[in-house]
Design an enzyme around this catalytic site. Structure first.
Site, mmCIF file in Angstrom:
data_model
loop_
_atom_site.group_PDB
_atom_site.id
_atom_site.type_symbol
_atom_site.label_atom_id
_atom_site.label_comp_id
_atom_site.label_asym_id
_atom_site.label_seq_id
_atom_site.Cartn_x
_atom_site.Cartn_y
_atom_site.Cartn_z
ATOM 1 N N SER A 1 0.819 -1.217 0.000
ATOM 2 C CA SER A 1 0.000 0.000 0.000
ATOM 3 C C SER A 1 0.851 1.265 0.000
ATOM 4 C CB SER A 1 -0.938 -0.003 1.207
ATOM 5 O OG SER A 1 -0.183 -0.143 2.388
ATOM 6 N N ASN B 1 -4.406 -1.743 -1.188
ATOM 7 C CA ASN B 1 -4.651 -2.354 0.107
ATOM 8 C C ASN B 1 -4.717 -3.862 -0.126
ATOM 9 O OD1 ASN B 1 -6.149 -3.670 2.228
ATOM 10 N ND2 ASN B 1 -6.705 -1.626 2.955
ATOM 11 N N ALA B 2 -3.862 -4.597 0.551
ATOM 12 C CA ALA B 2 -3.747 -6.033 0.271
ATOM 13 C C ALA B 2 -5.054 -6.773 0.519
ATOM 14 C CB ALA B 2 -2.639 -6.633 1.136
ATOM 15 N N ASP C 1 3.471 -11.324 4.011
ATOM 16 C CA ASP C 1 4.349 -10.820 5.078
ATOM 17 C C ASP C 1 3.784 -9.514 5.640
ATOM 18 O OD1 ASP C 1 6.471 -10.429 6.802
ATOM 19 O OD2 ASP C 1 7.815 -9.641 5.261
ATOM 20 N N CYS D 1 4.392 -11.209 12.445
ATOM 21 C CA CYS D 1 5.337 -10.582 13.377
ATOM 22 C C CYS D 1 4.587 -10.022 14.583
ATOM 23 C CB CYS D 1 6.171 -9.515 12.676
ATOM 24 S SG CYS D 1 5.216 -8.221 11.905
HETATM 25 N N1 SAH Z 1 8.156 -8.397 2.889
HETATM 26 C C1 SAH Z 1 8.874 -7.174 3.175
HETATM 27 C C2 SAH Z 1 8.520 -6.576 4.513
HETATM 28 C C3 SAH Z 1 7.034 -6.317 4.720
HETATM 29 S S1 SAH Z 1 6.678 -5.259 6.033
HETATM 30 C C4 SAH Z 1 10.367 -7.418 3.053
HETATM 31 O O1 SAH Z 1 10.804 -8.570 2.954
HETATM 32 O O2 SAH Z 1 11.117 -6.446 3.051
HETATM 33 C C5 SAH Z 1 4.985 -4.976 5.809
HETATM 34 C C6 SAH Z 1 4.604 -4.163 4.585
HETATM 35 O O3 SAH Z 1 3.173 -4.132 4.509
HETATM 36 C C7 SAH Z 1 5.053 -2.726 4.581
HETATM 37 O O4 SAH Z 1 5.809 -2.480 3.431
HETATM 38 C C8 SAH Z 1 3.753 -1.895 4.548
HETATM 39 O O5 SAH Z 1 3.860 -0.763 3.696
HETATM 40 C C9 SAH Z 1 2.781 -2.880 3.979
HETATM 41 N N2 SAH Z 1 1.363 -2.716 4.357
HETATM 42 C C10 SAH Z 1 0.852 -2.396 5.563
HETATM 43 N N3 SAH Z 1 -0.494 -2.430 5.528
HETATM 44 C C11 SAH Z 1 -0.836 -2.803 4.261
HETATM 45 C C12 SAH Z 1 -2.082 -3.040 3.595
HETATM 46 N N4 SAH Z 1 -3.243 -2.933 4.227
HETATM 47 N N5 SAH Z 1 -2.039 -3.414 2.305
HETATM 48 C C13 SAH Z 1 -0.874 -3.559 1.628
HETATM 49 N N6 SAH Z 1 0.322 -3.345 2.219
HETATM 50 C C14 SAH Z 1 0.346 -2.975 3.500
#
Ligand code: SAH
Length: 391
Positions: A245, A272-273, A293, A333
């Site tokens: 996002s 938004n995922a 993740d 996490c």
């Molecule tokens: N996989 C990554 C780390 C992910 S951290 C790596 O290996 O580096 C979590 C991520 O989720 C962040 O980049 C954040 O911007 C994203 N995020 C948080 N809420 C979200 C949502 N609702 N939809 C999509 N992405 C989101």
């Protein structure tokens, strides 16, 4: 003469070697005149020495158990050196890594991450903040260090009445910097990036997951700057779609793909995922590997139910998008959702999606994020790898 604080009678975790003493476990309520204190058990026997924080719920963090004298500055210097030495071999395969991981390295409340020539510190314990000059004296002697930067905008600092400010502690600020993670280059923004710039805690999992991806179509959800997806491409994935996002993170992911000459098989989706997965999971299965993740869904015990619902939903939708024999990599996490609870909710999501799945691997934090055995609070990361049944 040092100050002694006595524990109340009871089964305190510190009696077994846990480095934390909560305020309510202490018989004394008045703050001692110095941070460096002796801790006595309820019978007055010496338990060890620790550092006292006047404001937080964790009143004392132990520095050493047993009798013995303690030269605090000397001990801190030795522990910094030992923490760095313990990660020497890791530094040959990653130039971005955690050098000091708080209690696990005997340095409560201190995190130091290395990004090539820069060190980034996070300090979440007041007495440790007072020891920063000692820590810096040691760190600046490491070969190839240009500067030490501190990230201070952390909610934990509020409990310690520490200022929520970022600052250059020593040397010069080089930003952004490029790190090499198992042969892949990532540009890291130490000032604006999430955490200390890069999700270092997933470095080994990214590497492990890449092994499942040659020749396969990969969906990397919550991709940030592309970590999992780009390692997959480098390992030979046929195509990667990265969803996040945050536009800035995806811009960096595209730049990282270009730097590593992987752009032709890489695409990003800013969304938004939850919405994206809901929409796309109605279509025909399109991926052979899906990686989830997400950020921590709960920072408190009271919100665990909601977090579990969140995990259930994204895992259910991911399972529906996987081809027969496909691989689901699913991470959490959230410390308050433990491994058993997380595994159970993922299993229930597979059931609801009418997918039979085998759990192939149960993973956690990498070696540079090792934890204190008696501090489950410092083990937060879970990464499950599941294989969907053939057809
Ligand atoms: N996989 C990554 C780390 C992910 S951290 C790596 O290996 O580096 C979590 C991520 O989720 C962040 O980049 C954040 O911007 C994203 N995020 C948080 N809420 C979200 C949502 N609702 N939809 C999509 N992405 C989101």
């Amino acid at each position: 003469m040092s100050v002694s604080l006595r524990l109340k009678p009871g089964r305190h975790r510190a009696l077994q070697g846990c480095p934390w003493v909560f305020r309510g476990e202490l018989l004394h309520h008045d703050p001692p005149p110095t941070a460096d204190v002796e801790i006595l058990d309820a019978d007055g026997r010496m338990l060890g020495r620790g550092l006292y924080s006047p404001t937080s719920a964790i009143a004392v963090r132990m520095m050493a158990f047993g009798r013995g004298e303690l030269q605090l500055h000397d001990l801190v210097r030795r522990r910094v050196r030992a923490a760095v030495r313990a990660r020497e071999s890791l530094q040959t395969v990653r130039t971005g890594l955690r050098l000091v991981n708080a209690e696990a390295d005997g340095l409560p409340g201190l995190v130091v991450d290395r990004y090539g020539p820069m060190l980034v510190m996070e300090v979440t314990f007041r007495p440790m903040a007072d020891l920063i000059p000692v820590v810096v004296e040691e760190l600046k002697t490491l070969p190839g260090i240009a500067g030490i930067y501190e990230r201070g905008q952390l909610s934990a600092r509020r409990h310690e009445a520490l200022p929520l400010e970022d600052r250059l502690v020593w040397g010069e600020l080089e930003n952004p910097v490029t790190v090499d993670e198992y042969g892949l280059l990532f540009q890291v923004d130490l000032v604006e990036g999430q955490k200390t710039g890069h999700y270092l805690d997933q470095a080994e999992n990214r590497q492990a997951v890449a092994a499942y991806t040659p020749g396969r179509r990969v969906l990397d959800v919550f991709a940030h700057t592309g970590g999992f997806g780009l390692q997959a491409l480098r390992a030979g994935a046929s195509h990667v779609t990265a969803v996040d996002s945050e536009a800035g993170a995806l811009r960096q992911a595209l730049a990282n793909a270009a730097t590593n000459k992987l752009s032709d098989r890489f695409e990003v989706q800013e969304a938004n995922a939850f919405d994206w997965l809901r929409e796309k999971s109605r279509e025909t299965p399109a991926y052979d590997v899906v990686i989830l993740d997400p950020p921590a869904f709960t920072k408190s015990r009271t919100a665990v139910e909601g977090a579990l619902r969140g995990y259930k939903e994204i895992n259910l939708r991911a399972a529906r998008m996987l081809s027969p024999g496909g691989i689901l990599v699913t991470c959490s996490c959230s410390y308050h959702v433990d491994l058993d609870a997380f595994t159970a909710v993922v299993g229930a999501a597979m059931h609801d999606a009418h997918r039979d799945a085998r759990l192939l691997d149960v993973r956690g934090q990498p070696a540079d994020h090792g934890s204190h055995p008696l501090l489950p609070e410092s083990r937060y990361l879970k990464c499950l790898i599941l294989e969907m049944s053939g057809s």
